[in-house]
Design an enzyme around this catalytic site. Structure first.
Site, PDB file in Angstrom:
ATOM      1  N   LYS A  67       7.632  14.756 -12.575  1.00 30.56           N
ATOM      2  CA  LYS A  67       7.073  15.713 -11.623  1.00 30.56           C
ATOM      3  C   LYS A  67       7.093  17.115 -12.220  1.00 30.56           C
ATOM      4  CE  LYS A  67       8.501  13.499  -7.279  1.00 30.56           C
ATOM      5  NZ  LYS A  67       7.166  13.348  -6.691  1.00 30.56           N
TER       6      LYS A  67
ATOM      7  N   ASP B 291       6.270   7.544 -10.804  1.00 28.69           N
ATOM      8  CA  ASP B 291       6.614   8.402  -9.667  1.00 28.69           C
ATOM      9  C   ASP B 291       6.311   7.717  -8.328  1.00 28.69           C
ATOM     10  OD1 ASP B 291       7.563  10.598  -8.351  1.00 28.69           O
ATOM     11  OD2 ASP B 291       5.794  11.846  -8.700  1.00 28.69           O
TER      12      ASP B 291
ATOM     13  N   ASP C  69      15.044  12.617  -1.344  1.00 29.59           N
ATOM     14  CA  ASP C  69      14.177  11.438  -1.382  1.00 29.59           C
ATOM     15  C   ASP C  69      14.931  10.175  -0.931  1.00 29.59           C
ATOM     16  OD1 ASP C  69      11.580  10.537  -1.759  1.00 29.59           O
ATOM     17  OD2 ASP C  69      11.928   9.940  -3.851  1.00 29.59           O
TER      18      ASP C  69
ATOM     19  N   GLU D 261       7.727   5.238  -7.015  1.00 31.05           N
ATOM     20  CA  GLU D 261       8.897   4.359  -7.147  1.00 31.05           C
ATOM     21  C   GLU D 261       9.412   3.856  -5.811  1.00 31.05           C
ATOM     22  OE1 GLU D 261       9.080   7.516  -6.887  1.00 31.05           O
ATOM     23  OE2 GLU D 261      10.685   7.729  -5.413  1.00 31.05           O
TER      24      GLU D 261
ATOM     25  N   MET E 193      20.885  14.498   3.270  1.00 30.35           N
ATOM     26  CA  MET E 193      19.632  14.890   2.621  1.00 30.35           C
ATOM     27  C   MET E 193      19.750  16.239   1.931  1.00 30.35           C
ATOM     28  SD  MET E 193      16.988  13.702   5.618  1.00 30.35           S
ATOM     29  CE  MET E 193      15.443  14.196   4.825  1.00 30.35           C
TER      30      MET E 193
ATOM     31  N   ARG F 144      15.990  15.858  -4.027  1.00 28.32           N
ATOM     32  CA  ARG F 144      17.339  15.391  -3.688  1.00 28.32           C
ATOM     33  C   ARG F 144      17.335  14.719  -2.315  1.00 28.32           C
ATOM     34  NH1 ARG F 144      17.317  20.859  -2.631  1.00 28.32           N
ATOM     35  NH2 ARG F 144      18.053  21.521  -0.575  1.00 28.32           N
TER      36      ARG F 144
ATOM     37  N   ASP G  85      14.518  12.007  -7.180  1.00 26.06           N
ATOM     38  CA  ASP G  85      13.245  11.517  -7.712  1.00 26.06           C
ATOM     39  C   ASP G  85      12.641  12.551  -8.654  1.00 26.06           C
ATOM     40  OD1 ASP G  85      10.832  10.353  -8.252  1.00 26.06           O
ATOM     41  OD2 ASP G  85      10.009  10.581  -6.223  1.00 26.06           O
TER      42      ASP G  85
ATOM     43  N   ARG H 293       7.912   2.570  -3.208  1.00 32.72           N
ATOM     44  CA  ARG H 293       7.353   1.268  -2.817  1.00 32.72           C
ATOM     45  C   ARG H 293       7.974   0.140  -3.629  1.00 32.72           C
ATOM     46  NH1 ARG H 293       1.434   3.477  -4.126  1.00 32.72           N
ATOM     47  NH2 ARG H 293       2.540   5.403  -3.608  1.00 32.72           N
TER      48      ARG H 293
HETATM   49  N1  BES Z   1       9.141  10.970  -3.162  1.00 29.37           N
HETATM   50  C1  BES Z   1       7.775  11.138  -3.467  1.00 29.37           C
HETATM   51  C2  BES Z   1       6.930  11.550  -2.252  1.00 29.37           C
HETATM   52  C3  BES Z   1       7.227  12.892  -1.652  1.00 29.37           C
HETATM   53  C4  BES Z   1       6.560  14.014  -2.069  1.00 29.37           C
HETATM   54  C5  BES Z   1       8.133  13.000  -0.622  1.00 29.37           C
HETATM   55  C6  BES Z   1       6.801  15.237  -1.480  1.00 29.37           C
HETATM   56  C7  BES Z   1       8.378  14.227  -0.026  1.00 29.37           C
HETATM   57  C8  BES Z   1       7.725  15.347  -0.441  1.00 29.37           C
HETATM   58  C9  BES Z   1       7.196   9.819  -3.996  1.00 29.37           C
HETATM   59  O1  BES Z   1       8.069   9.020  -4.723  1.00 29.37           O
HETATM   60  C10 BES Z   1       6.068  10.179  -4.905  1.00 29.37           C
HETATM   61  O2  BES Z   1       6.290  10.867  -5.852  1.00 29.37           O
HETATM   62  N2  BES Z   1       4.880   9.702  -4.583  1.00 29.37           N
HETATM   63  C11 BES Z   1       3.719   9.989  -5.348  1.00 29.37           C
HETATM   64  C12 BES Z   1       2.848   8.757  -5.349  1.00 29.37           C
HETATM   65  C13 BES Z   1       1.676   8.846  -6.301  1.00 29.37           C
HETATM   66  C14 BES Z   1       2.163   8.862  -7.724  1.00 29.37           C
HETATM   67  C15 BES Z   1       0.792   7.644  -6.068  1.00 29.37           C
HETATM   68  C16 BES Z   1       2.995  11.155  -4.691  1.00 29.37           C
HETATM   69  O3  BES Z   1       3.008  11.278  -3.464  1.00 29.37           O
HETATM   70  O4  BES Z   1       2.437  11.967  -5.418  1.00 29.37           O
HETATM   71 ZN    ZN Z   2      10.106   9.255  -4.225  1.00 31.95          ZN
HETATM   72 ZN    ZN Z   3       8.187   9.520  -6.794  1.00 32.95          ZN
END
Ligand code: BES
Ligand code: ZN
Ligand code: ZN
Length: 494
Positions: A269, A339, A280, A341, A178, A278, A262, A343
């Protein structure tokens, strides 16, 4: 600089607070034995050096024993605190992990090369504290911290010690994967690292590193839609650990989100802290590390591990908001936010996983920022359709101290993803961003038909500042030890 004799050997010993006495101390068995060989010198030094050692505090004594130039004495708190219903963990074990890690780290700072460790009444927890506390990611630095080897001191319970070392090394492998930068741990490099770690266990393990063309044949359109924007090829990693002598035993299926970076894709983002993405692939890292650990411990259980590995990047080829893709089970998904992604890659992996008729499915993912908002780093959020599976995970987490907390799977959240303009499902909540962790779980449930399924959202526990005292600042590798303990529990439960 001063030249120190090599190798330098240190010792970590524990002391409890004495019941009912303000300033009293109660030495552990090993500490008492050590004190005796020094005719009471240790207890004397403890008295004159300051107030009674409180839980988590430590003190180092130099030159009191010819074999151990540095002796760290650590405070364990009250003896026999045991399981605390309010904190949902075993306080004695947690105190041991904390104290031993603090002692080992003090000695590491003194450039001690080898540390003998007091079992403090629980050799497994002592080993975990030592191995977790000493881990530090400095692979890419020229100047490295002292490498410290450890050994159990004054106890015959080496089986528990070895088990603790194995659990901690599993978590440290997840931390390493990680923490490593995304240009080092690409999908291909991730798969190769796991293959290498499983090398010694080849007898009981088979590994498939599925390529892009296999993923296309499988019609994993949701997974491929995430990978599209990246120059790095995706890998679908499939691990089979056959630890049960009864090969007919249905396997435990573990599925981990493996986004090696991600960026958010076209739904990019913001730059601040984007580097944390990194990690993720934390779901894939903890799942694969727990399988490596299960194999090292030869747990008598069958486990299949799946990790859809890819990057989520923007480019001229990347999936765009509003695009509709088709998952392996034929369901169509409108990708309104690229973002969301995790799921998508998990949807296809869950569909594929059902073909193995698993006894239980556990998927692990750094899925939503909303999970971090809800619980922070206190516990992994568990969404499950099975009370039995919840019991098993909860029981395991009380032992490891790496907690879980049950979250709801209401129809309320399902409506958020099934009311979709162009397709069967939407990949984000249609009406509201509130309860985002629950919405994401409801989306995953649309790809599950098995009766025992749990989704672990680990976004909140992904990294550590100083909340868990025996982990340094950085990516946490949580909840690898809980996954291993859970798998070990299933071995008895078959
Ligand atoms: N990998 C992120 C979630 C995340 C955020 C993990 C901070 C660890 C720390 C995920 O892919 C994501 O970006 N989710 C979005 C979903 C939203 C667009 C519905 C989020 O949480 O904002
Ligand atoms: Zn993610
Ligand atoms: Zn994401």
């Amino acid at each position: 600089s001063v030249h120190l004799p090599e190798p330098r050997v240190g010792l970590v010993l524990g002391v409890f607070e004495k019941e009912g006495e303000e300033d009293g101390l109660h030495l552990t068995e090993a500490a008492a034995g050590f004190d005796q060989t020094l005719s009471g010198k240790l207890s004397e030094l403890l008295k004159i050096s300051g107030p009674a050692l409180k839980q988590g505090k430590s003190r180092v004594f130099y030159g009191i024993h010819k074999d151990f130039p540095c002796v760290a004495v650590v405070g364990l708190g009250k003896n026999n605190e045991g399981v605390c219903g309010k904190e949902n963990w075993d306080t004695s074990k947690e105190n041991i992990r904390q104290a031993v890690s603090a002692g080992c780290r003090l000695l590491q700072d003194l450039e001690v090369n080898h540390v003998e460790v007091d079992a403090c009444g629980d050799a497994q927890s002592a080993a975990e504290g030592a191995a977790l506390g000493l881990f530090h990611y400095d692979q890419l630095k020229s100047k490295k911290k002292t490498k410290v080897t450890t050994q159990l001191h004054g106890s015959a319970d080496s089986a528990s010690w070895e088990k603790g070392v194995a659990y901690a090394e599993g978590q440290n492998l997840a931390r390493l994967l990680m923490e490593a930068p995304a240009n080092h741990i690409t999908p291909t490099a991730f798969a190769n690292t796991i293959e290498e770690k499983l090398g010694p266990h080849a007898e009981r393990v088979t590994i498939n590193k599925r390529s892009q063309s296999w993923i296309e044949e499988q019609q994993m359109g949701a997974f491929l839609s995430v990978s599209r924007g990246s120059e790095e090829p995706p890998v679908f990693l499939e691990l089979h650990y056959n630890g049960s002598p009864d090969s007919k035993q249905a396997p435990l299926l573990l599925v981990g989100k493996g986004i090696t970076f991600d960026s958010g894709g076209i739904s990019l983002k913001p730059s601040p802290s984007m580097d944390a993405m990194r990690a993720d692939m934390g779901g894939a890292a903890t799942v694969c590390a727990s399988i490596v650990t299960a194999a090292a411990l030869k747990l008598p259980v069958n486990i299949i591990g799946l990790a859809p590995l890819c990057e989520n990047m923007p480019s001229g080829k990347a999936t765009k908001p509003g695009d509709v893709v088709r998952a392996k089970n034929g369901k169509t998904i409108q990708v309104d936010n690229t973002d969301a992604e995790g799921r998508l890659v998990l949807a296809d992996a869950l569909c594929y996983g059902h073909t193995f008729n698993p006894r239980a499915i556990v998927n692990v993912a750094t899925l939503t920022g909303a999970m971090d908002v809800a619980l922070g780093s206190a516990a992994t959020g568990v969404f499950t359709n099975s009370d039995w599976l919840w019991e098993q995970l909860h029981k395991a987490s009380v032992v490891t101290g790496d907690r879980v907390w049950r979250m709801p799977l209401f129809q309320h959240y399902t409506r958020q993803v099934t009311d979709c303009q162009l397709a069967d499902l939407n990949n984000i909540g249609k009406y509201s961003r509130s309860g985002g962790a629950c919405t994401a779980a409801a989306f995953l449930r649309e790809f599950v038909t098995a009766p025992h399924w749990a989704h672990l959202d680990i976004a909140g526990v992904m990294s550590n500042k100083d909340e868990v005292p025996y982990l340094r600042k950085g990516m946490s590798g949580r909840p690898t030890r809980t996954l291993v303990e859970f798998a070990a529990g299933l071995a008895h439960d078959s």
